[in-house]
Each structure stands twice: as C-alpha cells, then as structure tokens.
Design an enzyme around this catalytic site. Sequence first.
Site, short mmCIF file in Angstrom:
data_model
loop_
_atom_site.label_atom_id
_atom_site.label_comp_id
_atom_site.label_asym_id
_atom_site.label_seq_id
_atom_site.Cartn_x
_atom_site.Cartn_y
_atom_site.Cartn_z
N SER A 1 3.10 -1.81 10.51
CA SER A 1 4.54 -1.90 10.77
C SER A 1 5.15 -3.27 10.44
CB SER A 1 4.84 -1.51 12.22
OG SER A 1 4.49 -0.15 12.44
N GLY B 1 2.67 -0.99 4.37
CA GLY B 1 2.75 0.41 3.97
C GLY B 1 4.20 0.83 3.79
N ASN C 1 0.87 -1.18 0.00
CA ASN C 1 0.00 0.00 0.00
C ASN C 1 0.91 1.23 0.00
OD1 ASN C 1 -1.84 2.01 0.49
ND2 ASN C 1 -2.34 1.37 2.58
N TRP C 2 1.03 1.85 -1.17
CA TRP C 2 1.96 2.99 -1.28
C TRP C 2 1.40 4.28 -0.69
CZ3 TRP C 2 3.93 2.49 -7.06
CH2 TRP C 2 4.86 1.45 -7.13
N LYS C 3 0.11 4.31 -0.40
CA LYS C 3 -0.54 5.54 0.10
C LYS C 3 -0.26 6.70 -0.87
CE LYS C 3 -0.31 3.52 4.66
NZ LYS C 3 -0.20 3.67 6.10
N HIS D 1 -9.72 1.63 4.76
CA HIS D 1 -8.48 1.80 5.54
C HIS D 1 -8.75 2.80 6.67
CE1 HIS D 1 -4.39 2.90 6.55
NE2 HIS D 1 -3.98 1.82 5.93
N GLU E 1 -5.88 -4.31 10.91
CA GLU E 1 -4.85 -3.28 11.06
C GLU E 1 -5.14 -2.42 12.28
OE1 GLU E 1 -2.61 -2.39 7.08
OE2 GLU E 1 -4.22 -0.97 7.41
N GLY F 1 2.29 2.61 10.78
CA GLY F 1 3.34 3.61 10.62
C GLY F 1 4.09 3.94 11.89
P1 PGA Z 1 2.58 0.55 7.72
O1 PGA Z 1 1.15 0.77 7.06
O2 PGA Z 1 3.11 -0.76 7.17
O3 PGA Z 1 3.39 1.73 7.27
O4 PGA Z 1 2.40 0.49 9.18
C1 PGA Z 1 0.25 -0.27 6.86
C2 PGA Z 1 -1.04 0.23 6.30
O5 PGA Z 1 -1.48 1.33 6.70
O6 PGA Z 1 -1.67 -0.44 5.46
#
Ligand code: PGA
Length: 227
Positions: free
Chosen positions: A187, A208, A14-16, A101, A150, A156
């Site tokens: 994470s 992410g 998930n590149w956001k 999300h 999640e 993050g």
């Molecule tokens: P993260 O994000 O791996 O940076 O914690 C995961 C997500 O929000 O899908």
Amino acid sequence: MVGGGKKNLWIIANWKSNKTIAEALFWVEEVGPLLQKKENVHVVVCPTFTELEEVKKSVKVGNFPLWVGVQDLSPFPPGAYTGEESAEELKGLADLSIIGHSERRTNFGETDGMVAQKVKRAKEAGIVPLVCVQSGDTLVPQGCSLVAYEPVFAIGSGNPDTPENANLVASKIKQKYPNVQVLYGGSVTSKVVRQFIEQEAISGVLVGGASLDAKEFIKLVKAAYES
Ligand code: PGA
C-alpha cells in the site's frame, strides 16, 4: 538525502496480472520521458511476460533510465517444464526478477526451497533477484542482496505498515544478512512513499496498485526524488 548520492534508492513497479500490451506501452511512453538519470536511483517496471519484450524495446528506443523486470521466473533450467519461463530465456530481457512474492507463496505453493532455486537461476543468468519476505523471520537465500519486506496485511489493503515498524523489521533483516538492501512494500502511494524511504534501514519501495496509473507513479517517483 536519498537523491544526493548517499543511499541507494529502488522504486519498483509490480504490475501483477494487469495491462494489455497497448496499455503497457502507453505507460512507458508517459513515465519514461519524466524519469531523471540519477546514479543512486533505480526505477524498475515489472510487467507480465506477454508485455516484457515490447516494454523492453520501448525503453531502449526512448533511452529511458528505467530497468525492466519480471515478477517471477522458473526454478528450473531450460527444458521440459511446461508453462515456465527460465532465467536463461529471460536473459537480455529482464534486469531484475521479483521472487517469492506472498501471492506466489499463497496461490502457487511456492516454498523457501523454490525461492532459493530461483535466486540461483536468476544470478546465473545475470538477473538481479529481489526476494519478498513477509516478516523478519522469512529465510533470505544465499546470494540475495535485495529484499522487500511486504507484510501480507498491507498488500492491496490501503493500510500500510507504519514506517517505524517497517524500519525495525528492515534493521532486523540487515542484522541477520549484513549485505542486503531492504525495500518496503504494501500500500505504498505517492502520499506515503517519503515516510518509508526516509527510514534509515529502508532503501526503496515495491509498489503494486499505485504503479498501475502512470500519473500516480510519476508523482510517487518525484516525491522520492525530492526526499
Ligand atoms: P500494493 O502491492 O502496493 O498494491 O499493496 C504491493 C505488492 O504486492 O508488491
């Protein structure tokens, strides 16, 4: 025995809101050739809408075993909905859509009702919906067979949930919704991925931050292949 044909394994990037088109293509060209075709393993990249078509083309040209997904889609059909991308328009470009999300629920007021509408639209367009839930109590809409647990504290933060607790939550979700596969997200890095996918009720990871760097992502995929 994830790679041995037993359990399905999903590794979803998930590149956001990150990467230019050039950066996205660089990533695909680095990662694509190193992916292995395995029946039970799906590696998926979810870029932004602006990168989607170029990423899809690059995957096609390289014939890489990589699905292309989106991070969201419209709850509405095509029509007068300014700024929205309808599932109908995404058909043929996206194989999967992340839906609900926590960043969308928090920053854009997305409700369980909207999430259910989005799942319906995705399914009508032949796009696999992946619904994010924040706990074992979040509603999973009808027709959804792929869920990512999640917890908000883990996203993050560099502080993932424990694999044991993630497995407990995943088991609870599977008890309530017997036909769903549950992924873990929050994470996940190449260092911890195996601890999660080796849990009985967990069928993959949503990644992410650690998916942005091609080298780290390949390390993560390889660690998962070996589990
Ligand atoms: P993260 O994000 O791996 O940076 O914690 C995961 C997500 O929000 O899908």
